[in-house]
Structure formats: structure tokens, C-alpha cells
Design an enzyme around this catalytic site. Structure first.
Site, mmCIF file in Angstrom:
data_model
loop_
_atom_site.group_PDB
_atom_site.id
_atom_site.type_symbol
_atom_site.label_atom_id
_atom_site.label_comp_id
_atom_site.label_asym_id
_atom_site.label_seq_id
_atom_site.Cartn_x
_atom_site.Cartn_y
_atom_site.Cartn_z
ATOM 1 N N ASP A 94 47.846 39.995 38.184
ATOM 2 C CA ASP A 94 46.677 39.845 37.325
ATOM 3 C C ASP A 94 46.147 41.209 36.875
ATOM 4 O O ASP A 94 46.444 42.236 37.484
ATOM 5 C CB ASP A 94 45.558 39.119 38.091
HETATM 6 N N1 URA Z 1 48.123 35.887 43.202
HETATM 7 C C1 URA Z 1 47.053 36.048 42.394
HETATM 8 O O1 URA Z 1 46.125 35.269 42.436
HETATM 9 N N2 URA Z 1 47.039 37.107 41.566
HETATM 10 C C2 URA Z 1 48.020 38.028 41.502
HETATM 11 O O2 URA Z 1 47.932 38.979 40.722
HETATM 12 C C3 URA Z 1 49.120 37.849 42.344
HETATM 13 C C4 URA Z 1 49.161 36.765 43.194
#
Ligand code: URA
Length: 244
Positions: free
Chosen positions: A102
Site C-alpha cells: 500500500d
Molecule cells: N497487507 C496490507 O494490508 N497492506 C500491504 O501493503 C501489505 C499487506
């Protein structure tokens, strides 16, 4: 012998899907003859042309490990003009990220132009481990972490069993820090898992992808993978985690 579609994609001239379209449109010739099947077998000595022009030599494969900083999108191009993970890497190759982190998540991210390698690593059946360091709101109780560990329903899917370790409460007892090891990579997976048990994620970092950690890399820094690291990851994707 290899499929013509794969050879065109490996040259970097087009994705497999575009190569298939070109073949079906009759734009591809092998040794002067127009071919019509994406599975048409070719040998290294065969002369391949697209729209009458010779197919370029296969593109050199490159493999990078980036310590992704926060505030960067995991994509090759962003419609809102934000900085992408690809912008951080100095290469003339058309690389793409292996899976996604993310915008606010930091840590280990592989980028490559090797589509087979990417598919092998992100295939859910291949069980490549991803380890995250997580800080969540509130005090995570044993039953809650056991529920996540067993696997739970997260809206449209059920998560696989996973491991939670190194659980620590902060001094003010308002948050919990822990490590979690999962073998899949659904959209917002970790955030959704902790949200379901009532502990929203405050901070998230991927500290390991398969055998790779970001040791020695500050956020925003990257390095090329060494040949033995690429081999280890191929083996992990083929044979899974030997401890399972
Ligand atoms: N899980 C998430 O919620 N975000 C990420 O960036 C990676 C795994």
C-alpha cells in the site's frame, strides 16, 4: 522449441496478451510465413518478423529489491501523477513490481521485467512467505491473535492459517507491536485481518519476502538481486517453504 507468443513477450516487444493479438491479426511471420497460432513452436534459429520488422533480441532480465518508502504507489504508472516504485529505480528496462504494498506501507518489494518469475512468486498456491512488522491500535489479546492465526473470513475470502509472533504491548498500553507471517497477498490483507478483530493497523512494514530482507537498505534504496538469491526464490516458488 518455445511458443512464439512467449518468445515475443520475452523480447520485451509486447506483453503476452498483445503478442497473441498480433499473431491473431496475422502480423507475425516465422521464416517468411504468416502464422496464426500463439502456440506455434519456434526454434532459436527461426527468423521472426512483426509487421515486416525483425523481432529484437531478448531483453536482459533484471531483478531489484527495493526498500519501499511510505508515500509511493506500487504501480508502473499512476493516474494521479504520484511517485511510483518504478520511478525510484534507475533502469531503462520495463520493470514492474512483484505484488503490491500500500501507499503507506514500507519494506521489501521486488521489481523485475521477468513475467514468469513474477507469476511464480505471487501465485497463491506457491506459498511464498511474507513477514510483516505491524503496529495495531489497542491491546491484541491471545484469542484475537489465535483467531487470525487459524484463518478468518475477510469479506470476500477466507485467509489461510498464518503465524503471529513477538507480540509486545507499548508502555502506555494503547497499542500492540507484532510480527506476522502470511503466505498469500490479497488486497489490504493485513489491514483487513486486524480490522476484523477490532485492532486497526497504525503502521505496516514488510520485513521479509521469501528469503529476502531489506538489511542494509534504507527506505528508498534498492539493489540488484544476486544470482543465488534469484535461484532461491525460484526454488521457494516451486517447492514452497521447506518448514511447512
Ligand atoms: N497487507 C496490507 O494490508 N497492506 C500491504 O501493503 C501489505 C499487506
Amino acid at each position: 522449441m518455445e511458443r512464439i507468443q512467449k518468445i515475443i513477450a520475452a523480447s520485451g516487444a509486447a506483453s503476452r496478451r498483445t503478442a497473441e493479438e498480433w499473431i491473431l491479426q496475422g502480423r507475425v511471420k516465422v521464416n517468411g510465413e504468416t502464422i496464426s497460432r500463439p502456440s506455434h513452436p519456434v526454434e532459436p534459429s527461426d527468423r521472426i518478423e512483426i509487421d515486416g520488422r525483425p523481432l529484437p533480441a531478448p531483453e536482459e532480465k533484471v531483478y531489484f529489491l527495493l526498500n519501499k518508502p511510505a508515500g509511493v504507489v506500487t504501480t508502473t504508472a499512476d493516474d494521479k501523477n504520484r511517485k511510483t516504485v518504478v520511478d525510484l529505480i534507475d533502469t531503462d528496462k520495463r520493470i514492474f513490481p512483484v505484488g503490491r504494498l500500500d501507499y503507506d506501507t514500507t519494506g521489501a518489494l521486488i521489481l523485475t521485467n521477468d513475467g514468469d518469475f513474477m507469476n511464480a512468486l505471487i501465485h497463491p498456491r506457491h506459498h511464498v512467505e511474507k513477514e510483516y512488522s505491524v503496529k495495531v491500535e489497542g491491546l491484541l489479546r491471545k484469542e484475537e491473535s489465535a483467531r487470525i492465526g487459524r484463518g478468518l473470513d475477510v469479506e470476500d475470502f477466507h485467509t489461510l492459517p498464518c503465524r503471529i509472533l513477538s507480540v509486545r504491548y507499548d508502555q502506555a498500553k494503547t497499542s500492540t507491536s507484532l510480527k506476522i507471517i502470511i503466505e498469500e497477498g490479497k488486497y489490504h490483507q493485513i489491514k483487513r485481518m486486524f480490522e476484523i478483530v477490532g485492532h486497526p493497523v497504525i503502521k505496516l512494514s514488510r520485513i521479509r519476502f521469501g528469503t529476502l530482507t531489506c538489511e542494509g537498505l534504507s527506505p528508498g534504496e534498492y539493489r540488484r538481486l544476486k544470482p543465488h538469491e534469484i535461484k532461491q526464490l525460484w526454488n521457494l516458488s516451486r517447492f514452497g517453504n521447506p518448514e511447512r
